[in-house]
Design a protein around this motif. Sequence first.
Motif, PDB file in Angstrom:
ATOM      1  N   MET A   1       0.839  -1.205   0.000  1.00  0.00           N
ATOM      2  CA  MET A   1       0.000   0.000   0.000  1.00  0.00           C
ATOM      3  C   MET A   1       0.871   1.250   0.000  1.00  0.00           C
ATOM      4  O   MET A   1       0.484   2.283  -0.552  1.00  0.00           O
ATOM      5  CB  MET A   1      -0.938  -0.020   1.205  1.00  0.00           C
TER       6      MET A   1
ATOM      7  N   SER B   1     -10.636  -1.097   1.871  1.00  0.00           N
ATOM      8  CA  SER B   1     -10.164  -1.500   3.196  1.00  0.00           C
ATOM      9  C   SER B   1      -8.805  -2.166   3.168  1.00  0.00           C
ATOM     10  O   SER B   1      -8.137  -2.265   4.213  1.00  0.00           O
ATOM     11  CB  SER B   1     -11.180  -2.463   3.825  1.00  0.00           C
ATOM     12  N   SER B   2      -8.363  -2.646   1.986  1.00  0.00           N
ATOM     13  CA  SER B   2      -7.117  -3.406   1.928  1.00  0.00           C
ATOM     14  C   SER B   2      -6.649  -3.567   0.495  1.00  0.00           C
ATOM     15  O   SER B   2      -7.393  -3.276  -0.462  1.00  0.00           O
ATOM     16  CB  SER B   2      -7.322  -4.803   2.537  1.00  0.00           C
ATOM     17  N   LYS B   3      -5.425  -4.059   0.343  1.00  0.00           N
ATOM     18  CA  LYS B   3      -4.902  -4.370  -0.990  1.00  0.00           C
ATOM     19  C   LYS B   3      -5.724  -5.488  -1.626  1.00  0.00           C
ATOM     20  O   LYS B   3      -5.950  -5.494  -2.839  1.00  0.00           O
ATOM     21  CB  LYS B   3      -3.434  -4.765  -0.891  1.00  0.00           C
TER      22      LYS B   3
ATOM     23  N   TYR C   1      -7.315   4.237   1.944  1.00  0.00           N
ATOM     24  CA  TYR C   1      -8.257   3.512   2.804  1.00  0.00           C
ATOM     25  C   TYR C   1      -9.622   4.202   2.881  1.00  0.00           C
ATOM     26  O   TYR C   1     -10.589   3.610   3.360  1.00  0.00           O
ATOM     27  CB  TYR C   1      -7.668   3.349   4.204  1.00  0.00           C
ATOM     28  N   HIS C   2      -9.693   5.422   2.401  1.00  0.00           N
ATOM     29  CA  HIS C   2     -10.996   6.078   2.291  1.00  0.00           C
ATOM     30  C   HIS C   2     -11.881   5.351   1.277  1.00  0.00           C
ATOM     31  O   HIS C   2     -13.109   5.354   1.387  1.00  0.00           O
ATOM     32  CB  HIS C   2     -10.811   7.545   1.876  1.00  0.00           C
TER      33      HIS C   2
ATOM     34  N   LYS D   1      -1.545   6.801   2.555  1.00  0.00           N
ATOM     35  CA  LYS D   1      -2.235   5.513   2.620  1.00  0.00           C
ATOM     36  C   LYS D   1      -3.639   5.681   3.179  1.00  0.00           C
ATOM     37  O   LYS D   1      -4.567   4.981   2.758  1.00  0.00           O
ATOM     38  CB  LYS D   1      -1.435   4.525   3.485  1.00  0.00           C
ATOM     39  N   SER D   2      -3.809   6.599   4.105  1.00  0.00           N
ATOM     40  CA  SER D   2      -5.149   6.806   4.665  1.00  0.00           C
ATOM     41  C   SER D   2      -6.131   7.286   3.602  1.00  0.00           C
ATOM     42  O   SER D   2      -7.332   6.983   3.668  1.00  0.00           O
ATOM     43  CB  SER D   2      -5.090   7.809   5.822  1.00  0.00           C
TER      44      SER D   2
END
Length: 209
Positions: A40, A59-61, A55-56, A51-52
């Motif tokens: 990420m 939820s994950s790679k 994540y908006h 990275k945040s």
Amino acid sequence: MAGATTNDNTGRKKPGYDLDSLLHTAVKVFHERGYDGTSMEDLAKRLGITKSAIYHHVSSKQELLRLSVDRALDALFAVLDEPGSREGDATRRLHHVVHRSVEVLVDELPFVTLLLRIRGNSRVERQALARRREFDHLVGELVAEAERTGGLRLDLDPALTSRLLFGMVNSVIEWYRPRQGLSKEEIAEAVTKIAFEGLEPRQESQRRR
């Protein structure tokens, strides 16, 4: 879309990404570095965001991978629901499925390429492979129907015919590059003609000799 901007706390402009452009960039990095070799942090650096911010959207790679391969699979399954795939004789429907599958491959090239290169190393990949097998099974049934109704030669196994057909369709990812001067319609028409001229019933071929 890529190129949109948002304001940070200082009032300065920074790049903004929606989910679609995030997926395009993620798939590009997956192709360059491999899915397992991409973090990420790598994606955040490529996007020029934190990275945040990623994540908006996800939820994950793994969710990025799932959304990417589902985009390809959903487009292929949508072809099977088109009127041309459901109406008329089996051979005409198979023509439509092959032609439109090539167009989907060209339209969604990065996503289909990713789909065709996964190996089942994770739950997401195994689920995608299961959906691919379902698609292949449905096409195989259509091939078998076309053989039974006399539209295709009978001396080939339907499952083998289906694999060979879509082996040719899928091979487009190995050589097609956008902006090469060929439209998706031209590529789809060429693949369809080559495939079906070689799959005509034997008696038709003999009458032409």
